[in-house]
Design a protein around this motif. Structure first.
Motif, PDB file in Angstrom:
ATOM      1  N   SER A 204       7.038  46.663  23.298  1.00  0.00           N
ATOM      2  CA  SER A 204       7.612  45.728  21.270  1.00  0.00           C
ATOM      3  C   SER A 204       5.850  45.221  21.565  1.00  0.00           C
ATOM      4  CB  SER A 204       8.586  45.420  21.104  1.00  0.00           C
ATOM      5  OG  SER A 204       7.771  44.778  19.750  1.00  0.00           O
ATOM      6  N   ARG A 205       5.836  44.333  22.323  1.00  0.00           N
ATOM      7  CA  ARG A 205       4.264  43.235  22.453  1.00  0.00           C
ATOM      8  C   ARG A 205       2.844  44.120  22.323  1.00  0.00           C
ATOM      9  NH1 ARG A 205       6.242  37.763  25.051  1.00  0.00           N
ATOM     10  NH2 ARG A 205       7.377  37.209  22.868  1.00  0.00           N
ATOM     11  N   ALA A 206       3.475  45.551  23.317  1.00  0.00           N
ATOM     12  CA  ALA A 206       1.835  46.106  23.792  1.00  0.00           C
ATOM     13  C   ALA A 206       1.697  46.806  22.517  1.00  0.00           C
ATOM     14  CB  ALA A 206       2.899  47.047  25.317  1.00  0.00           C
ATOM     15  N   GLY A 207       2.291  47.515  21.419  1.00  0.00           N
ATOM     16  CA  GLY A 207       2.082  48.025  20.758  1.00  0.00           C
ATOM     17  C   GLY A 207       3.241  49.169  20.794  1.00  0.00           C
ATOM     18  N   MET A 208       4.295  49.670  21.226  1.00  0.00           N
ATOM     19  CA  MET A 208       4.634  50.325  21.423  1.00  0.00           C
ATOM     20  C   MET A 208       6.468  49.785  20.386  1.00  0.00           C
ATOM     21  SD  MET A 208       3.821  52.581  24.045  1.00  0.00           S
ATOM     22  CE  MET A 208       2.007  52.245  24.546  1.00  0.00           C
ATOM     23  N   GLY A 209       6.613  51.592  20.099  1.00  0.00           N
ATOM     24  CA  GLY A 209       7.708  51.581  19.412  1.00  0.00           C
ATOM     25  C   GLY A 209       9.593  51.173  20.445  1.00  0.00           C
ATOM     26  N   ILE A 210      10.369  50.438  19.271  1.00  0.00           N
ATOM     27  CA  ILE A 210      11.454  50.703  19.958  1.00  0.00           C
ATOM     28  C   ILE A 210      12.893  50.614  19.451  1.00  0.00           C
ATOM     29  CG2 ILE A 210      13.293  49.070  20.596  1.00  0.00           C
ATOM     30  CD1 ILE A 210      10.482  48.610  22.999  1.00  0.00           C
ATOM     31  N   GLY A 211      13.277  52.070  19.543  1.00  0.00           N
ATOM     32  CA  GLY A 211      14.454  52.053  19.511  1.00  0.00           C
ATOM     33  C   GLY A 211      15.464  52.316  19.128  1.00  0.00           C
ATOM     34  N   GLY A 212      17.076  52.143  18.330  1.00  0.00           N
ATOM     35  CA  GLY A 212      17.729  52.348  18.696  1.00  0.00           C
ATOM     36  C   GLY A 212      18.594  53.145  19.477  1.00  0.00           C
ATOM     37  N   HIS A 213      19.725  53.682  20.476  1.00  0.00           N
ATOM     38  CA  HIS A 213      20.648  53.930  21.484  1.00  0.00           C
ATOM     39  C   HIS A 213      21.787  53.757  22.046  1.00  0.00           C
ATOM     40  CE1 HIS A 213      20.188  57.887  23.518  1.00  0.00           C
ATOM     41  NE2 HIS A 213      19.738  57.636  24.764  1.00  0.00           N
ATOM     42  N   LEU A 239      18.392  44.608  20.364  1.00  0.00           N
ATOM     43  CA  LEU A 239      16.848  45.342  20.141  1.00  0.00           C
ATOM     44  C   LEU A 239      16.114  44.647  19.049  1.00  0.00           C
ATOM     45  CD1 LEU A 239      17.589  48.784  20.813  1.00  0.00           C
ATOM     46  CD2 LEU A 239      16.410  47.425  22.207  1.00  0.00           C
ATOM     47  N   GLU A 240      16.576  44.102  17.685  1.00  0.00           N
ATOM     48  CA  GLU A 240      15.570  43.277  16.988  1.00  0.00           C
ATOM     49  C   GLU A 240      15.895  41.474  17.325  1.00  0.00           C
ATOM     50  OE1 GLU A 240      17.195  46.203  13.052  1.00  0.00           O
ATOM     51  OE2 GLU A 240      18.156  44.799  13.166  1.00  0.00           O
ATOM     52  N   ASP A 241      16.930  41.307  17.988  1.00  0.00           N
ATOM     53  CA  ASP A 241      16.940  39.809  18.694  1.00  0.00           C
ATOM     54  C   ASP A 241      15.683  39.268  18.998  1.00  0.00           C
ATOM     55  OD1 ASP A 241      18.673  39.345  16.475  1.00  0.00           O
ATOM     56  OD2 ASP A 241      20.881  39.480  17.806  1.00  0.00           O
ATOM     57  N   ILE A 242      15.722  41.036  20.608  1.00  0.00           N
ATOM     58  CA  ILE A 242      14.776  41.292  21.598  1.00  0.00           C
ATOM     59  C   ILE A 242      14.003  40.770  20.969  1.00  0.00           C
ATOM     60  CG2 ILE A 242      14.302  41.804  23.682  1.00  0.00           C
ATOM     61  CD1 ILE A 242      17.185  42.677  24.251  1.00  0.00           C
ATOM     62  N   THR A 243      13.245  42.076  19.687  1.00  0.00           N
ATOM     63  CA  THR A 243      11.978  41.942  19.673  1.00  0.00           C
ATOM     64  C   THR A 243      11.218  41.461  19.146  1.00  0.00           C
ATOM     65  OG1 THR A 243      12.431  43.834  18.759  1.00  0.00           O
ATOM     66  CG2 THR A 243      11.966  44.490  20.496  1.00  0.00           C
ATOM     67  N   SER A 244      12.476  40.366  17.736  1.00  0.00           N
ATOM     68  CA  SER A 244      12.119  40.286  16.985  1.00  0.00           C
ATOM     69  C   SER A 244      11.216  40.919  16.049  1.00  0.00           C
ATOM     70  CB  SER A 244      11.091  38.771  16.365  1.00  0.00           C
ATOM     71  OG  SER A 244      12.135  37.649  17.678  1.00  0.00           O
ATOM     72  N   ALA A 245      11.534  42.400  15.343  1.00  0.00           N
ATOM     73  CA  ALA A 245      10.835  43.334  14.801  1.00  0.00           C
ATOM     74  C   ALA A 245      12.379  44.470  14.145  1.00  0.00           C
ATOM     75  CB  ALA A 245      10.104  43.791  15.228  1.00  0.00           C
ATOM     76  N   PRO A 246      12.142  44.658  12.852  1.00  0.00           N
ATOM     77  CA  PRO A 246      12.609  45.357  12.625  1.00  0.00           C
ATOM     78  C   PRO A 246      12.523  46.974  13.753  1.00  0.00           C
ATOM     79  CG  PRO A 246      11.674  44.780  11.083  1.00  0.00           C
ATOM     80  CD  PRO A 246      10.412  44.974  12.407  1.00  0.00           C
ATOM     81  N   VAL A 247      14.199  47.534  13.561  1.00  0.00           N
ATOM     82  CA  VAL A 247      14.344  48.516  14.210  1.00  0.00           C
ATOM     83  C   VAL A 247      14.709  49.517  13.986  1.00  0.00           C
ATOM     84  CG1 VAL A 247      15.691  50.308  16.100  1.00  0.00           C
ATOM     85  CG2 VAL A 247      14.359  47.661  16.925  1.00  0.00           C
ATOM     86  N   THR A 248      14.182  50.566  13.342  1.00  0.00           N
ATOM     87  CA  THR A 248      14.315  52.295  12.649  1.00  0.00           C
ATOM     88  C   THR A 248      14.542  53.493  12.592  1.00  0.00           C
ATOM     89  OG1 THR A 248      12.065  52.699  12.103  1.00  0.00           O
ATOM     90  CG2 THR A 248      13.089  50.778  10.982  1.00  0.00           C
ATOM     91  N   LEU A 249      14.497  53.629  14.509  1.00  0.00           N
ATOM     92  CA  LEU A 249      14.337  54.878  14.569  1.00  0.00           C
ATOM     93  C   LEU A 249      15.735  54.942  16.015  1.00  0.00           C
ATOM     94  CD1 LEU A 249      10.600  56.028  14.758  1.00  0.00           C
ATOM     95  CD2 LEU A 249      12.342  56.067  12.606  1.00  0.00           C
ATOM     96  N   PHE A 250      15.951  55.776  15.461  1.00  0.00           N
ATOM     97  CA  PHE A 250      17.850  56.340  16.808  1.00  0.00           C
ATOM     98  C   PHE A 250      17.720  57.658  17.314  1.00  0.00           C
ATOM     99  CE2 PHE A 250      22.280  57.804  17.079  1.00  0.00           C
ATOM    100  CZ  PHE A 250      22.470  56.107  17.515  1.00  0.00           C
TER     101      PHE A 250
END
Length: 328
Positions: A204-213, A239-250
């Motif tokens: 996430s910090r590298a600018g990659m997207g994180i999505g739910g699975h 995932l949102e707890d880990i990244t402190s960012a919204p997870v909008t894709l699945f």
């Protein structure tokens, strides 16, 4: 000249089919070196070459940005996005440095229940069969028959047979069979196949997207709707707890429309708070695509020209995922 020609073909095909289309590639693992048991699995050298070829042919966008542009009608011709499913540690250790070197953004769909030392059920089977020190494997106590394991070909056939037998069992039944299988022949199994939480954070910090699975990667069609929704919601929250960012894709586990998930699961994904979702139906997404059933594709061809050609031809596929799901 050849690269420019393929880029022109890809963009021309995309525009000739009623407007720009989005090619979404799907990967799972990127190995450090070729695996003798699965020689077709993507390794670091092959992945580096594929990212180079993809960059020559397409304009690669972050998936969330590409989906927004697709919806808004501003997607550029020849657009593509890269995704990974499940959350393997090699995604962070091997794929990420290559992606950064190539300047390619990617989105990682992660099943949170296997983070920090977990292992997916199919990998338990693979690593178990890989390591058994026997020419024949008697799994009759687990209701799984006998399998020859004297050669690589026999071990691969045993793996395919066992995964095929257990893939669509109810999760509890499958777990019970696997536990019985492991008691048949004691084998030390790896506990570092999947990512640690800090690796997800690093992506996430590298600018990659994180999505739910989901959490436990169930085939959604095999569980009740309440359980399916809970899997989506809890995986998203972790995932949102880990990244402190919204997870909008699945990404739907396994992802075959009409078999692994149905239209009601697309509604559940919307209810869980996701803004779009991807399947594993082949094709390229167009303006007519359901944003909660976006197709994906990956050509596994090792030869560069075949890779380019298959990517270009994938643009011509109709969005069959919607038809499949509606018919289910």
């Amino acid at each position: 000249m050849k690269q420019a020609g393929f880029r022109f073909i890809a963009r021309t095909l995309s525009l000739s089919l009623g407007g720009p289309r989005l090619s979404i590639l799907i990967y799972h693992r990127v190995l450090a070196r070729p695996d003798p048991l699965f020689p077709a699995e993507v390794d670091a050298a092959a992945f580096m070459e594929q990212m180079s070829l993809l960059s020559q042919m397409f304009r690669i966008l972050p998936l969330d940005d590409a989906i927004q542009r697709l919806r808004a009608g501003t997607l550029p011709p020849g657009a593509a996005a890269v995704t990974f499913d499940d959350g393997y540690a090699d995604n962070a250790d091997i794929a990420l440095p290559i992606l950064k070197m190539a300047g390619v953004p990617a989105t990682f769909f992660i099943a949170t229940g296997f983070l920090d030392g977990g292992r997916m059920w199919n990998d338990t089977i693979i690593e178990f069969v890989r390591r058994v020190p026997l020419p024949e494997l008697d799994l009759r106590p687990a209701g799984l028959g006998c399998h020859r394991t004297g050669s690589l070909a026999e071990r691969k056939a045993a793996i395919q047979a066992l995964i095929g037998t257990m893939k669509y069992l109810p999760p509890d039944t499958r777990l019970e069979r696997i536990e019985t299988m492991l008691r048949c022949v004691p084998v030390d199994l790896p506990h570092d196949l999947m990512m640690r939480s800090d690796q997800v954070r690093a992506l996430s910090r590298a600018g990659m997207g994180i999505g739910g699975h989901t959490v436990n990667h169930p085939i959604l069609a095999s569980v009740d709707d309440a359980s399916a929704l809970q899997e989506m919601v809890n995986g998203k929250r972790r995932l949102e707890d880990i990244t402190s960012a919204p997870v909008t894709l699945f990404a739907y586990p396994n992802g075959k429309p009409g078999k692994d998930y149905h239209l009601r699961h697309a509604e559940l994904a919307r209810k869980a708070g996701f803004q779009a979702a991807v399947s594993t139906a082949w094709g390229a997404a167009g303006k007519e695509s359901d944003p909660f059933q976006l197709p994906r594709f990956t050509p596994w061809d090792r030869h560069p020209d075949r890779f380019r050609l298959r990517m270009a031809m994938n643009l011509t596929r109709r969005n069959e995922e919607r038809v499949f799901a509606e018919a289910a």
